[in-house]
Motif scaffolding. Sequence first.
Motif, PDB file in Angstrom:
ATOM      1  N   HIS B 146       0.830  -1.216   0.000  1.00 18.81           N
ATOM      2  CA  HIS B 146       0.000   0.000   0.000  1.00 18.81           C
ATOM      3  C   HIS B 146       0.856   1.253   0.000  1.00 18.81           C
ATOM      4  CE1 HIS B 146      -3.715  -2.315   1.651  1.00 18.81           C
ATOM      5  NE2 HIS B 146      -3.528  -2.486   0.363  1.00 18.81           N
ATOM      6  N   GLU B 149       1.721   2.088  -3.457  1.00 24.11           N
ATOM      7  CA  GLU B 149       0.581   2.726  -4.125  1.00 24.11           C
ATOM      8  C   GLU B 149       0.441   4.172  -3.663  1.00 24.11           C
ATOM      9  OE1 GLU B 149      -2.333  -1.126  -4.796  1.00 24.11           O
ATOM     10  OE2 GLU B 149      -2.664   0.111  -3.042  1.00 24.11           O
ATOM     11  N   HIS B 171      -7.937   1.706   2.103  1.00 25.69           N
ATOM     12  CA  HIS B 171      -6.717   1.353   2.855  1.00 25.69           C
ATOM     13  C   HIS B 171      -6.922   1.689   4.336  1.00 25.69           C
ATOM     14  CE1 HIS B 171      -3.799   1.730  -0.850  1.00 25.69           C
ATOM     15  NE2 HIS B 171      -4.630   0.727  -0.959  1.00 25.69           N
ATOM     16  N   HIS B 207     -11.244  -4.720  -3.027  1.00 27.25           N
ATOM     17  CA  HIS B 207     -10.291  -3.647  -3.308  1.00 27.25           C
ATOM     18  C   HIS B 207      -9.286  -4.095  -4.383  1.00 27.25           C
ATOM     19  CE1 HIS B 207      -7.811  -0.148  -2.180  1.00 27.25           C
ATOM     20  NE2 HIS B 207      -6.769  -0.951  -2.290  1.00 27.25           N
ATOM     21  N   GLU B 211      -8.671  -2.720  -8.200  1.00 28.58           N
ATOM     22  CA  GLU B 211      -7.377  -2.240  -8.684  1.00 28.58           C
ATOM     23  C   GLU B 211      -6.916  -3.017  -9.914  1.00 28.58           C
ATOM     24  OE1 GLU B 211      -5.420  -0.241  -4.722  1.00 28.58           O
ATOM     25  OE2 GLU B 211      -4.888  -2.300  -5.152  1.00 28.58           O
TER      26      GLU B 211
HETATM   27 FE   LIG Z   1      -4.764  -0.372  -2.793  1.00 28.01          FE
END
Ligand SMILES: [Fe+2]
Lengths: 154, 270
Positions: B146, B149, B171, B207, B211
């Motif tokens: 994360h 990202e 997140h 999620h 993505e």
């Molecule tokens: Fe993510």
Amino acid sequence: MLEGCPGSKTMDLREKEGQEDTASVKVISQLRQWPIQMHLISPMAPYFQGADVVLVADCVAYAHGNFHNDYLKGKAIGIACPKLDSEQEIYIEKIKGWIEDAKINTLTVLIMQVPCCSGLVKLAQEAAQSANRKVPIKYIVLSLQGEILQEEWL
Amino acid sequence: MEMEGYINKNIKDIISQYPEIGSILNEYDIACVSCNVGTCLLKDVVEVHNLTYEAEHELMKRMAKVIFPGNEVKIPKVKRKIGPAAGQIKYSPPVRKLVDEHAFIKKLLAAIPHILESLNVAKVEDRQLIIDSVDFIRSYADKYHHAKEEEILFKKFGEGIEIIKAMLDEHDIGRGHVKAVLEAVEAGDNQAIKERLTAYCELLKDHIKKEDEILYPWMDKNLTVFQVGELFNQFNEVDKGFEAASRKYEGFAKALEERFNRASQKIFCP
Ligand SMILES: [Fe+2]
Ligand SMILES: [Fe+2]
């Protein structure tokens, strides 16, 4: 009837004539280096350092009308013909030099749709496999009329 | 009548005003109704799902019929960049790396229902397995993945984009679940562990799907070649610093997969 090699088959594309606005605007060259032919370039030339490089089949710039703005702008270039050029092992070494020594940012291989042109992508792949550094490589295939047929990261 | 006014509206508001639109979107596999955030604009929703032009036109027409019943409506075209045809996803090398990381996170998610099945946190092994799983989530999924990202990839698009805000919110929701799981472990509360870890599993499963199938392909289409090279280098830098750790965590996820695959065929969150 024998069609022969599609790479050298005669095609008449004149029907397109006058279809587009033939630019009255002057197109400025985006070329930032010399030389450009793969046998003549040095991979260590300063304009290759950290650059986004395009490896372009000779015919591409003639097929795609807006080549300078769409693909050359801000990039360094090498051109070659994978069908007719000799001693292409030298090309592999030079591409490897781009990746390892000039530490280029990316490599984009631009080819025509004719089958023999894919040899240029193979050359780039071979060089990338033998290099001890990795870079993103993409290839773009153009039709004889300069349209994008395929655009993919390897 | 114009649809133009609606394409810049937030999808959640449109759906709450016209619930039927939620079901129409569902038919196109656009799951805005069940989204945790839902602040994306209608035009972004249509753009990022990369439908064929015919499908997009049809979808807009059906939505317009709901909003302006009985009226002829002009359908705006949503601007898009050329990319691979809908259905076939080809990622750039740095984005592909993130998708590969998702594969390891999904291995852990698939193990969660098995881990929870007969959980008794008073037992040392059960407690340890939860702590190790939370360690994977916090270190590999969050601090490593994360962070790539949030600190690198999303920054290239600006924080103001609604779809990215939605991802960041998810997140955060995930972090909340994980914190609660640790508290429940301390309190010895099996039920709370089950609830929050299951919620995390469902959240992350969705999620990652968003993505992989929607956000990343859209980003790839909009990144310049220069940005892809830059992203590749930035990710390599992070990966170098996390090399030993990622080997450890990826090994942990693989071991979980093998262990529970042998135990039964049941996979994914309840
Ligand atoms: Fe993510
Ligand atoms: Fe992710």
